[in-house]
Design a protein around this motif. Structure first.
Motif, PDB file in Angstrom:
ATOM      1  N   ARG A 247       0.661  -5.504   3.510  1.00  0.00           N
ATOM      2  CA  ARG A 247      -0.598  -6.239   3.620  1.00  0.00           C
ATOM      3  C   ARG A 247      -1.702  -5.396   4.264  1.00  0.00           C
ATOM      4  O   ARG A 247      -2.861  -5.825   4.299  1.00  0.00           O
ATOM      5  CB  ARG A 247      -0.398  -7.508   4.461  1.00  0.00           C
ATOM      6  N   CYS A 248      -1.349  -4.247   4.799  1.00  0.00           N
ATOM      7  CA  CYS A 248      -2.281  -3.433   5.588  1.00  0.00           C
ATOM      8  C   CYS A 248      -3.226  -2.652   4.672  1.00  0.00           C
ATOM      9  O   CYS A 248      -2.788  -1.970   3.745  1.00  0.00           O
ATOM     10  CB  CYS A 248      -1.480  -2.487   6.478  1.00  0.00           C
ATOM     11  N   ILE A 249      -4.515  -2.703   4.950  1.00  0.00           N
ATOM     12  CA  ILE A 249      -5.500  -2.023   4.108  1.00  0.00           C
ATOM     13  C   ILE A 249      -5.299  -0.512   4.123  1.00  0.00           C
ATOM     14  O   ILE A 249      -5.520   0.159   3.103  1.00  0.00           O
ATOM     15  CB  ILE A 249      -6.930  -2.414   4.523  1.00  0.00           C
ATOM     16  N   SER A 250      -4.863   0.041   5.237  1.00  0.00           N
ATOM     17  CA  SER A 250      -4.584   1.481   5.259  1.00  0.00           C
ATOM     18  C   SER A 250      -3.480   1.827   4.268  1.00  0.00           C
ATOM     19  O   SER A 250      -3.578   2.811   3.527  1.00  0.00           O
ATOM     20  CB  SER A 250      -4.194   1.926   6.668  1.00  0.00           C
ATOM     21  N   TYR A 251      -2.442   1.030   4.249  1.00  0.00           N
ATOM     22  CA  TYR A 251      -1.352   1.250   3.284  1.00  0.00           C
ATOM     23  C   TYR A 251      -1.861   1.056   1.865  1.00  0.00           C
ATOM     24  O   TYR A 251      -1.605   1.875   0.973  1.00  0.00           O
ATOM     25  CB  TYR A 251      -0.208   0.286   3.579  1.00  0.00           C
ATOM     26  N   LEU A 252      -2.597  -0.018   1.628  1.00  0.00           N
ATOM     27  CA  LEU A 252      -3.047  -0.357   0.280  1.00  0.00           C
ATOM     28  C   LEU A 252      -3.982   0.692  -0.303  1.00  0.00           C
ATOM     29  O   LEU A 252      -3.945   0.978  -1.505  1.00  0.00           O
ATOM     30  CB  LEU A 252      -3.741  -1.722   0.290  1.00  0.00           C
ATOM     31  N   THR A 253      -4.824   1.293   0.535  1.00  0.00           N
ATOM     32  CA  THR A 253      -5.810   2.257   0.043  1.00  0.00           C
ATOM     33  C   THR A 253      -5.349   3.711   0.127  1.00  0.00           C
ATOM     34  O   THR A 253      -6.021   4.593  -0.403  1.00  0.00           O
ATOM     35  CB  THR A 253      -7.143   2.117   0.814  1.00  0.00           C
ATOM     36  N   ILE A 254      -4.220   3.949   0.784  1.00  0.00           N
ATOM     37  CA  ILE A 254      -3.745   5.333   0.945  1.00  0.00           C
ATOM     38  C   ILE A 254      -2.342   5.533   0.388  1.00  0.00           C
ATOM     39  O   ILE A 254      -2.110   6.424  -0.440  1.00  0.00           O
ATOM     40  CB  ILE A 254      -3.775   5.750   2.433  1.00  0.00           C
ATOM     41  N   GLU A 255      -1.393   4.721   0.819  1.00  0.00           N
ATOM     42  CA  GLU A 255       0.010   4.945   0.479  1.00  0.00           C
ATOM     43  C   GLU A 255       0.432   4.332  -0.856  1.00  0.00           C
ATOM     44  O   GLU A 255       1.277   4.884  -1.558  1.00  0.00           O
ATOM     45  CB  GLU A 255       0.910   4.392   1.589  1.00  0.00           C
ATOM     46  N   LEU A 256      -0.138   3.177  -1.192  1.00  0.00           N
ATOM     47  CA  LEU A 256       0.277   2.462  -2.403  1.00  0.00           C
ATOM     48  C   LEU A 256      -0.146   3.256  -3.637  1.00  0.00           C
ATOM     49  O   LEU A 256      -1.305   3.586  -3.816  1.00  0.00           O
ATOM     50  CB  LEU A 256      -0.356   1.065  -2.429  1.00  0.00           C
ATOM     51  N   LYS A 257       0.821   3.535  -4.493  1.00  0.00           N
ATOM     52  CA  LYS A 257       0.533   4.353  -5.672  1.00  0.00           C
ATOM     53  C   LYS A 257      -0.042   3.535  -6.823  1.00  0.00           C
ATOM     54  O   LYS A 257      -0.874   4.013  -7.585  1.00  0.00           O
ATOM     55  CB  LYS A 257       1.814   5.052  -6.145  1.00  0.00           C
ATOM     56  N   GLY A 258       0.399   2.298  -6.976  1.00  0.00           N
ATOM     57  CA  GLY A 258      -0.056   1.474  -8.090  1.00  0.00           C
ATOM     58  C   GLY A 258      -1.285   0.660  -7.750  1.00  0.00           C
ATOM     59  O   GLY A 258      -2.002   0.926  -6.778  1.00  0.00           O
ATOM     60  N   ALA A 259      -1.525  -0.363  -8.569  1.00  0.00           N
ATOM     61  CA  ALA A 259      -2.700  -1.225  -8.385  1.00  0.00           C
ATOM     62  C   ALA A 259      -2.583  -2.040  -7.096  1.00  0.00           C
ATOM     63  O   ALA A 259      -1.495  -2.479  -6.718  1.00  0.00           O
ATOM     64  CB  ALA A 259      -2.841  -2.159  -9.581  1.00  0.00           C
ATOM     65  N   ILE A 260      -3.702  -2.233  -6.439  1.00  0.00           N
ATOM     66  CA  ILE A 260      -3.745  -3.056  -5.228  1.00  0.00           C
ATOM     67  C   ILE A 260      -3.613  -4.521  -5.648  1.00  0.00           C
ATOM     68  O   ILE A 260      -4.330  -4.979  -6.552  1.00  0.00           O
ATOM     69  CB  ILE A 260      -5.047  -2.809  -4.458  1.00  0.00           C
ATOM     70  N   PRO A 261      -2.710  -5.278  -5.039  1.00  0.00           N
ATOM     71  CA  PRO A 261      -2.530  -6.686  -5.423  1.00  0.00           C
ATOM     72  C   PRO A 261      -3.835  -7.468  -5.365  1.00  0.00           C
ATOM     73  O   PRO A 261      -4.662  -7.290  -4.462  1.00  0.00           O
ATOM     74  CB  PRO A 261      -1.522  -7.199  -4.388  1.00  0.00           C
ATOM     75  N   LEU A 262      -4.007  -8.348  -6.335  1.00  0.00           N
ATOM     76  CA  LEU A 262      -5.232  -9.144  -6.452  1.00  0.00           C
ATOM     77  C   LEU A 262      -5.565  -9.902  -5.172  1.00  0.00           C
ATOM     78  O   LEU A 262      -6.729 -10.025  -4.799  1.00  0.00           O
ATOM     79  CB  LEU A 262      -5.085 -10.146  -7.609  1.00  0.00           C
TER      80      LEU A 262
END
Length: 361
Positions: free
Chosen positions: A224-239
């Motif tokens: 749920r963390c924006i740092s993870y979502l914008t840096i670590e997550l490789k795929g699409a950010i959940p809606l």
């Protein structure tokens, strides 16, 4: 590790004091020493992993409890020297950027050069100074480069306490600093931990998190963390998180910005952390207009470089989709509607629909 002592064993008490002085000479704010017993942290780590809170950061699960066992990570380790270096640079006030939907908010740690190389080089210099006194000894330098429970180690060494956002807090420096470690086979005297933490009943960080990623005091769900979502997550950010992300295009500092202890956060004197390319005050449109060559050239030596151009554009697309509508934004998004990257296309399409530039089907 194999420690080959000098002709006579060094005075470890004196050596520990010297290490702390050398660390400050090298630009670190503090250095402290801990032992390697982190058994008290193993249950919490196991529970965190079991809940899947690490998301796609598979390396965290892969190394498992080795993170809490320094001597398994580097055999022979008996002491850990931890340092921290503040990184906050003077620049545009973060709150002003977050409030301006046309601007891109970039986490304060990423406004300058990549900290990994800076800290690693200084830690190696510290290791060399120790060698000059203690003789050849076993050691390894770590800066976010191995499964190390760095906050727990730093806490045990008395450098601060764990805040409810899970970051290390220090009464003099807040939380805007980088940590690094030197694992050694030298039996250095350990520093005592602080007698208590100083967050009290404050829950400002928990309440400020835009995506409610701090699911309980001291516990962050990285998914749920924006740092993870914008840096670590490789795929699409959940809606479900895209609107809450706002204009945060690389990382998020909200939990730190509201922390009362960061009122005391000092600016860094380290020139490598000085703001580059005006990234503390730049429009989403300007960054979205960069070509891949622009990104490669401007982000060279920056921690942002590692997320890659497509991830960068897709993060910016979310910011543009959350910005106050304008013809310029609509034009920029439409121009990338058929981008070669599927990741970019998906986020651009969402932005166009979220802002009402095209009708939802």
């Amino acid at each position: 590790m194999n420690h080959t002592s000098a002709q006579s064993a060094p005075d470890y008490q004196q050596l520990a004091q010297s290490i702390k002085s050398w660390a400050q000479e090298l630009g670190f704010a503090r250095a402290a020493i801990s032992g390697i017993d982190l058994s008290h942290a193993e249950a919490g780590l196991s529970e965190w992993l079991a809940k899947g809170f690490h998301g796609e950061m598979d390396y965290m699960a892969r190394h498992g409890l080795k993170r809490a066992r320094p001597a398994e990570l580097v055999p022979g380790t008996v002491s850990v020297i931890t340092i921290f270096m503040p990184y906050l640079a003077a620049g545009q006030a973060p709150d002003a950027i977050l409030a301006d939907t046309s601007k891109a908010y970039i986490s304060r740690y990423a406004l300058g050069r990549d900290y990994h190389k800076v800290l690693r080089q200084r830690l190696q210099q510290l290791a060399d100074k120790i060698s000059a006194v203690a003789g050849e000894y076993g050691h390894r330098v770590f800066v976010d480069s191995a499964p190390v429970l760095e906050v727990e180690i730093a806490k045990q060494a008395g450098l601060g306490w764990r805040g409810k956002h899970s970051l290390l807090l220090n009464r003099e420096f807040g939380s805007f600093y980088f940590l690094g470690e030197l694992f050694t086979d030298l039996p250095l005297p350990a520093d005592p931990p602080l007698p208590k933490e100083h967050c009290g009943k404050c829950t400002a960080c928990i309440e400020a998190c835009p995506t409610q990623a701090i699911v309980a005091p001291y516990q962050v769900d990285a998914r749920r963390c924006i740092s993870y979502l914008t840096i670590e997550l490789k795929g699409a950010i959940p809606l479900e998180f895209r609107r809450a992300i706002g204009n945060r295009v690389y990382g998020c500092d909200d939990c730190q910005l509201v922390c009362p202890w960061n009122r005391f956060a000092a600016h860094s004197a380290e020139t490598d952390f000085a703001i580059r390319h005006g990234l503390d005050d730049v429009s989403l449109l300007e960054l979205f207009g960069w070509t891949e060559a622009d990104f490669t050239q401007k982000m060279a030596g920056s921690p942002i470089y590692r997320i890659g151009y497509a991830k960068w554009l897709s993060n910016l697309a979310i910011g543009l989709g959350n910005a106050s509508p304008s013809a310029a934004i609509a034009s920029a998004l439409l121009a990338r509607r058929h981008d070669e990257s599927e990741l970019v296309r998906e986020h651009v399409e969402w932005a166009l629909r979220n802002a009402g530039y095209v009708e939802n089907e």
